[in-house]
Design a protein around this motif. Sequence first.
Motif, PDB file in Angstrom:
ATOM      1  N   GLY A   1     -10.328  24.973  -0.287  1.00  0.00           N
ATOM      2  CA  GLY A   1      -9.440  25.938   0.343  1.00  0.00           C
ATOM      3  C   GLY A   1      -8.180  26.119  -0.468  1.00  0.00           C
ATOM      4  O   GLY A   1      -8.215  26.207  -1.699  1.00  0.00           O
ATOM      5  N   LYS A   2      -7.064  26.122   0.205  1.00  0.00           N
ATOM      6  CA  LYS A   2      -5.774  26.433  -0.409  1.00  0.00           C
ATOM      7  C   LYS A   2      -5.394  25.459  -1.514  1.00  0.00           C
ATOM      8  O   LYS A   2      -4.819  25.841  -2.536  1.00  0.00           O
ATOM      9  N   TYR A   3      -5.732  24.165  -1.325  1.00  0.00           N
ATOM     10  CA  TYR A   3      -5.269  23.144  -2.264  1.00  0.00           C
ATOM     11  C   TYR A   3      -6.378  22.564  -3.145  1.00  0.00           C
ATOM     12  O   TYR A   3      -6.102  21.715  -3.987  1.00  0.00           O
ATOM     13  N   TYR A   4      -7.621  23.010  -2.932  1.00  0.00           N
ATOM     14  CA  TYR A   4      -8.731  22.509  -3.758  1.00  0.00           C
ATOM     15  C   TYR A   4      -9.707  23.655  -3.965  1.00  0.00           C
ATOM     16  O   TYR A   4     -10.296  24.174  -3.006  1.00  0.00           O
TER      17      TYR A   4
ATOM     18  N   ALA B   1     -13.206  26.441   7.335  1.00  0.00           N
ATOM     19  CA  ALA B   1     -14.379  27.237   6.960  1.00  0.00           C
ATOM     20  C   ALA B   1     -14.261  28.691   7.408  1.00  0.00           C
ATOM     21  O   ALA B   1     -14.672  29.610   6.687  1.00  0.00           O
ATOM     22  N   ALA B   2     -13.696  28.923   8.583  1.00  0.00           N
ATOM     23  CA  ALA B   2     -13.613  30.289   9.103  1.00  0.00           C
ATOM     24  C   ALA B   2     -12.711  31.172   8.239  1.00  0.00           C
ATOM     25  O   ALA B   2     -12.835  32.403   8.250  1.00  0.00           O
ATOM     26  N   GLN B   3     -11.800  30.551   7.493  1.00  0.00           N
ATOM     27  CA  GLN B   3     -10.864  31.309   6.657  1.00  0.00           C
ATOM     28  C   GLN B   3     -11.254  31.300   5.180  1.00  0.00           C
ATOM     29  O   GLN B   3     -10.602  31.947   4.359  1.00  0.00           O
TER      30      GLN B   3
ATOM     31  N   GLY C   1     -15.296  21.444  13.195  1.00  0.00           N
ATOM     32  CA  GLY C   1     -14.248  22.271  13.782  1.00  0.00           C
ATOM     33  C   GLY C   1     -14.046  23.583  13.045  1.00  0.00           C
ATOM     34  O   GLY C   1     -14.416  23.736  11.875  1.00  0.00           O
ATOM     35  N   GLY C   2     -13.474  24.547  13.739  1.00  0.00           N
ATOM     36  CA  GLY C   2     -13.156  25.837  13.139  1.00  0.00           C
ATOM     37  C   GLY C   2     -14.366  26.652  12.741  1.00  0.00           C
ATOM     38  O   GLY C   2     -14.298  27.489  11.842  1.00  0.00           O
ATOM     39  N   GLY C   3     -15.485  26.405  13.398  1.00  0.00           N
ATOM     40  CA  GLY C   3     -16.702  27.155  13.111  1.00  0.00           C
ATOM     41  C   GLY C   3     -17.496  26.648  11.927  1.00  0.00           C
ATOM     42  O   GLY C   3     -18.523  27.226  11.556  1.00  0.00           O
ATOM     43  N   ALA C   4     -17.063  25.526  11.336  1.00  0.00           N
ATOM     44  CA  ALA C   4     -17.729  25.022  10.133  1.00  0.00           C
ATOM     45  C   ALA C   4     -19.155  24.565  10.391  1.00  0.00           C
ATOM     46  O   ALA C   4     -19.996  24.613   9.485  1.00  0.00           O
ATOM     47  N   GLU C   5     -19.457  24.150  11.620  1.00  0.00           N
ATOM     48  CA  GLU C   5     -20.807  23.652  11.893  1.00  0.00           C
ATOM     49  C   GLU C   5     -21.865  24.741  11.715  1.00  0.00           C
ATOM     50  O   GLU C   5     -23.053  24.446  11.566  1.00  0.00           O
ATOM     51  N   ARG C   6     -21.439  25.998  11.708  1.00  0.00           N
ATOM     52  CA  ARG C   6     -22.394  27.091  11.480  1.00  0.00           C
ATOM     53  C   ARG C   6     -22.842  27.154  10.029  1.00  0.00           C
ATOM     54  O   ARG C   6     -23.850  27.785   9.713  1.00  0.00           O
TER      55      ARG C   6
END
Length: 282
Positions: A65-68, A98-100, A130-135
Motif C-alpha cells: 500500500g502506501k508504505y510498501y 485491500a479495498a483501497q 478486515g476491510g474486505g480483504a477476505e474476498r
Amino acid sequence: MRGMFKLIKMMISLGLIVILIIAALGIYVTYIERKLLRVKEHEVVLQENGENQLKIVQFTDTQLGKYYSLRDLERAVNKINEEKADIVVFTGDLIDHAAQYEQLYEVAPVLAKIEAKLGKYAVYGNHDIGGGAERYYEDIMSEAGFEVLENSSTTLQVDGKTIKIMGGDEAMIGWHDAQITTEGIQDEDINLLLLHEPDLIDDYVDYPIDLALSGHSHGGQVSLPILGPIVKNHLAEKYNKGWYTLYSKNVIKLFVSSGLGNTKLPFRFGNIPVIESHKVIF
C-alpha cells in the motif's frame, strides 16, 4: 562581555547540531530504514545430532500500500529466491487496506515468482480479513502457488520424516481454533506451526509443536535501545520479536519476525525490513 558572547555562540552551535541530528534521525526513520532489506539467518536444532536439514524461508507483514510497493515486494522475492528454500512461508498481512489498493491483480504474478522445492504456505493476518480483504486474499495466494492454511494442516515426507505444517487462523477478526488446527498431530512427527499473532502460541503449549513462526508485531516498528518497542500490537504484547522458548509438555521454539512493511505510520527504527532464513536441523 566577551565571555558571554562566546557562551551564546557555543549554545547556538550546540542547538544547531541538535537540530541537525533530530532532522537526520527523522529522515532516517521516515524514509531510509523502511526501504532497507536484509536476510537474517537462523539455525534451529529440533533434534540433537539430527542428520536432516530443511531450509524454511519466512516473510511476513508486507502491508502492500502506501508504505510498501510492488517494487519493494519484487526486491523481497528476489532475495527469497537467492536462499534456495525448501519451504517458503508467509505469516500474514499481505495488503494494508485491500479495498483501497489499486494493484490487487498485480500481486499474484509477483508472488508466483517465489521458488520453493517442497511447497509454499500461508496463513491469514488481520489485514487479510478486515476491510474486505477476505474476498481477495486466498485467491491471490492460491494463484501465486501458496496453500493457505486456515485452522488446517498438511504433511510432507522429508528424508523418511513426516513434516506436519499447521496454520492457525488469525484471532482479531478471524476464527482461531488450536484444537482444530492441531487435529491428527503426532509426537514423532516434526510439527511446524504458522501463526499471524504470536501471543496465540499460549493456546498450543499442550500440543507437541516443535517450531512456531509468526509475525504481526512489526517489532513495534519503532524500537528504542534499552526501552524496546514504543507500541506493541494486540496479541503481540507477550511475544514481540525474535526467539522464545516455551516449556510445557513439549519444548516449543517460537520465532516472531518484525516483517517487511509498515502500517498506520511510515516510521521504522531498530526494525530493518527482514526476510528470515531458518536452517532447521532434525
